[in-house]
Design an enzyme around this catalytic site. Sequence first.
Site, mmCIF file in Angstrom:
data_model
loop_
_atom_site.group_PDB
_atom_site.id
_atom_site.type_symbol
_atom_site.label_atom_id
_atom_site.label_comp_id
_atom_site.label_asym_id
_atom_site.label_seq_id
_atom_site.Cartn_x
_atom_site.Cartn_y
_atom_site.Cartn_z
ATOM 1 N NE ARG A 1 -1.917 -86.394 14.798
ATOM 2 C CZ ARG A 1 -1.847 -87.380 15.054
ATOM 3 N NH1 ARG A 1 -2.004 -86.613 16.529
ATOM 4 N NH2 ARG A 1 -0.722 -88.387 15.861
ATOM 5 C CB THR B 1 5.693 -84.660 23.639
ATOM 6 O OG1 THR B 1 5.337 -86.396 22.847
ATOM 7 C CG2 THR B 1 6.935 -84.401 22.524
ATOM 8 N N GLY B 2 7.051 -88.110 24.378
ATOM 9 C CA GLY B 2 7.635 -89.202 23.904
ATOM 10 C C GLY B 2 7.222 -89.648 22.030
ATOM 11 C CG ASP C 1 3.455 -85.531 28.742
ATOM 12 O OD1 ASP C 1 4.095 -85.858 27.748
ATOM 13 O OD2 ASP C 1 2.461 -86.044 29.104
ATOM 14 C CG ASP D 1 -1.654 -86.870 31.304
ATOM 15 O OD1 ASP D 1 -0.034 -86.832 30.980
ATOM 16 O OD2 ASP D 1 -1.965 -87.606 31.043
ATOM 17 C CE LYS E 1 -3.768 -95.231 6.743
ATOM 18 N NZ LYS E 1 -4.788 -95.685 8.065
ATOM 19 C CG PHE F 1 3.910 -97.029 9.776
ATOM 20 C CD1 PHE F 1 3.660 -94.968 9.076
ATOM 21 C CD2 PHE F 1 5.116 -96.966 10.939
ATOM 22 C CE1 PHE F 1 4.435 -94.099 9.791
ATOM 23 C CE2 PHE F 1 5.051 -95.949 11.521
ATOM 24 C CZ PHE F 1 5.119 -94.192 10.405
ATOM 25 C CB THR G 1 0.160 -87.486 24.823
ATOM 26 O OG1 THR G 1 0.943 -87.735 24.057
ATOM 27 C CG2 THR G 1 -1.293 -88.882 24.914
ATOM 28 C CD GLU H 1 -4.191 -97.217 10.894
ATOM 29 O OE1 GLU H 1 -3.262 -98.475 11.494
ATOM 30 O OE2 GLU H 1 -4.105 -96.245 10.385
#
Length: 1202
Positions: free
Chosen positions: A568, A648-649, A366, A790, A534, A511, A368, A470
């Site tokens: 990022r 991963t999701g 995974d 996890d 942005k 978004f 995250t 954010e």
Amino acid sequence: MEMLNNAIKTSKYNIFTFLPLNLFEQFQRLANAYFLFLLILQLIPEISSLSWFTTVVPLLLVLCITAAKDGSDDINRHKSDKQVNNRQVDVLIDGELRSEKWMNVQVGDIIKLQNNQFVTADLLLLSSSEPLNLVYIETAELDGETNLKVKQALTVTGEMADTIQALARFNGEVRCEPPNNRLDKFKGTLSVNGQTFALDNDKVLLRGCTLRNTDWCFGLVIFGGPDTKLMQNCGKTTFKRTSIDHLMNVLVLCIFGFLGCMCSILAVGNGVWEVMEGSVFTAFLPRPPGVNAAFSAFLTFWSYVIILNTVVPISLYVSVEIIRLGNSFYIDWDRKMYYPKNDTPAQARTTTLNEELGQIKYIFSDKTGTLTQNIMTFNKCSINGKSYGELFDFSGQRVEITEKTERVDFSWNHLADPKFIFHDRSLVERVREGDFEAQAFFRLLALCHTVMPEEKQEGELNYQAQSPDEGALVTAARNLGFVFRSRTPESIHLVELGREVTYDLLAVLDFNNVRKRMSVIVRSPEGKLILFCKGADTIIYERLHPSCSKLMEVTTGHLNEYAGDGLRTLALAYRDLDERYMDEWRQRHHEASIAMDGREERLDELYEEIEKDLMLLGATAVEDKLQDGVPQTIEQLARAGIKIWVLTGDKQETAENIGYSCNMLREEMKDIFIIAANTAEEVKAELQSARSKMSPDSSEEGTVVKQRAGLFWRQKMETLEDESVDGEYGLVINGHSLAYALEKDLQMELLRTACMCQTVICCRVTPLQKAQVVELVKRYKQAVTLAIGDGANDVSMIKAAHIGVGISGQEGMQAVLSSDFSFAQFRFLQRLLLVHGRWSYLRMCRFLRYFFYKNFTFTFVHFWYAFFCGFSAQTVYDEWFITLYNLVYTALPVLGMSLFDQDVNDRWSFEYPQLYSPGQLNLYFNKKTFVRCMLHSCYSSLILFFIPWGAMYDTVRDDGRDIVDYQSFALLAQTCLLIAVNIQLCLDTNYWTSVNQFFVWGSLSAYFAITFTMYSNGMFLIFTSSFPFIGTARNSLNQPNVWLTILLTSLLCALPVVTFRFLLTQLRPTINDKELANQSWICKYNHERQVVGDERQKQPGYAGCGHLGMWERGEEAIVAEERHVRHKVGREALPAPSPRRPPVRRISTRRSAYAFSHAQGYGDLVTSTRFLLRRPLKSRLALFPQAESPLSQGQPQSYRSI
């Protein structure tokens, strides 16, 4: 209708069912049933020549140890169930709130949850203390993410608030989907007062979540206990067995067949002997009535089944369990896998899979919470063509940022976040000097977002963000002087460099995954209309004004640098709007937003229209903080030949960024294929296109080898062979495409293409898809797999893999509860596999090879003796020796080797991860190894029988008395056997400890002590029938020819082994042989250098140079020999600690497509007309829980050297 309660049960037994059910399970094991059958045979006097206690004692020992272990595990499960089921929650009963146990909550009950309380069951949210009936939940228990999620109740139920009377009168009907494990989906309807309302996942609180920053909420129980999505994801625990276990089943079956063949040969021999020779003895040994030669042969067959049963001794299974338990304790006790920050040690939650850790080929991880900490930090930025965030000295060279590097002082800003860390003062100076672009940059970050502020006390701000990135951007603006203080649906209140300012919020252009950007339109206090935008840099660049071309080139260079560092990125731009145009645009926007047909398309057109001719401000770079040591761990595992797939999701852009940060995706790769098709045909075409680029000569159909395996060869297996690829490639596939690729007709296409790539990343995958990917690899690659995660969304993957690893600590514990091994940090995985796993596999294989050798040798001596005793099923050894051979005389030495042996130490295991590869190829114990072991045992048994037989034939003692008797021969044969197998053990042992020495010499001493005691006059007088070998030991072992015979047999057994291994090491050395040779030479070399140094210091006038005194060769000769040996073994010398050197900056041409990851539609929520009811200040938890981050603790951030 009886309502389902909320109780859970993970235990298997109760006090009444434990004994019968556990015994039934144990006797389902082939070996236990076999030994029970032997015990029954031994109770038949006509068959058995051995006492019953030789089998019943070890069988009871095995059953008791296993039962105790199973009982202990189940008691722990009972305790865990009891703890969860007895938690308290407020339930609305008969018009009042009562405290009830979780287990008594039923479907249909209305319950009240309070801040920081676990969600009791799957609930339909009815009302909450927050504006717009919002609640904030932490889903770490489900998906490992610590950032808060927002849920919202229906207006029709939210109006009840916390009015008990209204809640008690509530009468509605919920229709929903049946229980399932989809954490991200829910479909249902609520019928109230003749109206029907749609229910989705945003209206539901799942069991396992934690209520955060919300005083209270009410919910209706819709699923309880085993029907909750949390428990549905847990699934049924399957019994995992290692590949060695499966091989052992096959080998045991073969051994049974071999045992039957040996017994049949000896039974036929008995029949022939009875016919040809037995009639001579009937005069003084008459046969029992009704027994003829044929019946005698039949009885002899079963007698030899009992005598030769030591080919599969029951002590084998006892020893295997002890070895696995010991290696599990090593994992639990390993201080290098202990995480002091959370006081979390590594834990082996199962004791049956240790050696499987040394055979892993595929790891499914995974992202995250497993690879990352889910903590975002504002790292760098580019404003108007100038990059900030790095430090330079007076010569223009970059300066390494360490913990001692001075931080920017934000004391001038009383609203600054004290945990925020930044080192570049020039940025602060530029903002405070009034630079337009810099101030506009941070003004944009303070305005263009969907973060909700909360003020615990005056001046103490807490931001509630759906995504931590954010929050990081808004926090950066806050510390640089543009503090987002509060908001209403129509306005945003800032504090700009100490001055309070309010902006009118006119529109939020939200978004989504297609737009990959977000905009807000505001009116400044001066009356100017401004659009702030942005988003992903590639998207923003398409909408810039032509005058920004030069600035865009400079900013692109900075973006490439940031992307090269794995950060990022977002591009920031703005546009001044005309008042008249804005009025007309807002009218069209209102008409589009209320349209029944084509609403989304019309809104998109309006957004495209206004988001153009933007003026570029710059770009941000946010670091998604990896856990410590993740890139190094992935690199080490890759060097060990282990392939890592990330499932991963998260969305594609996020997963790609983490792939680059972890060095899984690299610029040096020839190509990285993105599979993002929308139909099965397109997915197939993209997979085939990728495969043709990697291997133009590959066939249309992959090579699949079909074979049979398993017990009785009933299992059909299909293995997809690996295809050669020139270079390294990466594959990224999204969940939508993966759903098509996992269909039956596309599975092989997906697997062929993915296995040709060095790195595979699957994004937006569901828990079920994770398990399907693991099962696909298990089914067609026949490789050992490991899954690590996890959260509850990883449980299905963890249970599907051969080995499941849970990340424990401050995140959710659901994955840990379902895992086989657990620890706190991903970096510990390399130690688990490369050290503990490899050692466990090596020890188990050596144990099995030696154990089969010593027992086949023991048994084959019986077989040869049968030809000299008339096939009468007489034992060649003393009955007590047979009983104690595996339990006492040879048990501890082999356990010592199996618990302490290691070919190289842990440091070398890390330095040369290639040593892991033999386990992946299963080289140390397989069918060929077993056959070689049998042949070796056959040779040794011939020596151990015929040499003593020839030496004692017609032999007399020193005093002329006869020594040729059965008892003396039995003593000599068993003594030769015991010494020979101990010598073989010493040859197999690489790493000697005091414990090994004690076990070996202690076992031999125990043998002679017990032998002299049992063969003494006293034991014969007390137990005459049980100890008939009176005086044999003292009469035989005082003869020189007996000891010469023992010496001769030992040499003849050991010399061929030593010769064969020497020639094999010289002619065909394995990687382990090379490392062992290198390691031993370096130890010798270091010793010689130490002695040289000591001798040189003794020389008169020594001043650190000069001759070597009494040494005949100089240091130059030693260095020359070092070079020669290095060349010979093909390896490097002992690894020195890696020097700290500045890494070369990687400039990435990859354009980050990352845009912030909050959910679509959140912008509508913050502009709702019923938003933000005024409430008094409340004391609440921080939005971002403390995590392993210097940033979160106000500690200096440490960076790698530059």
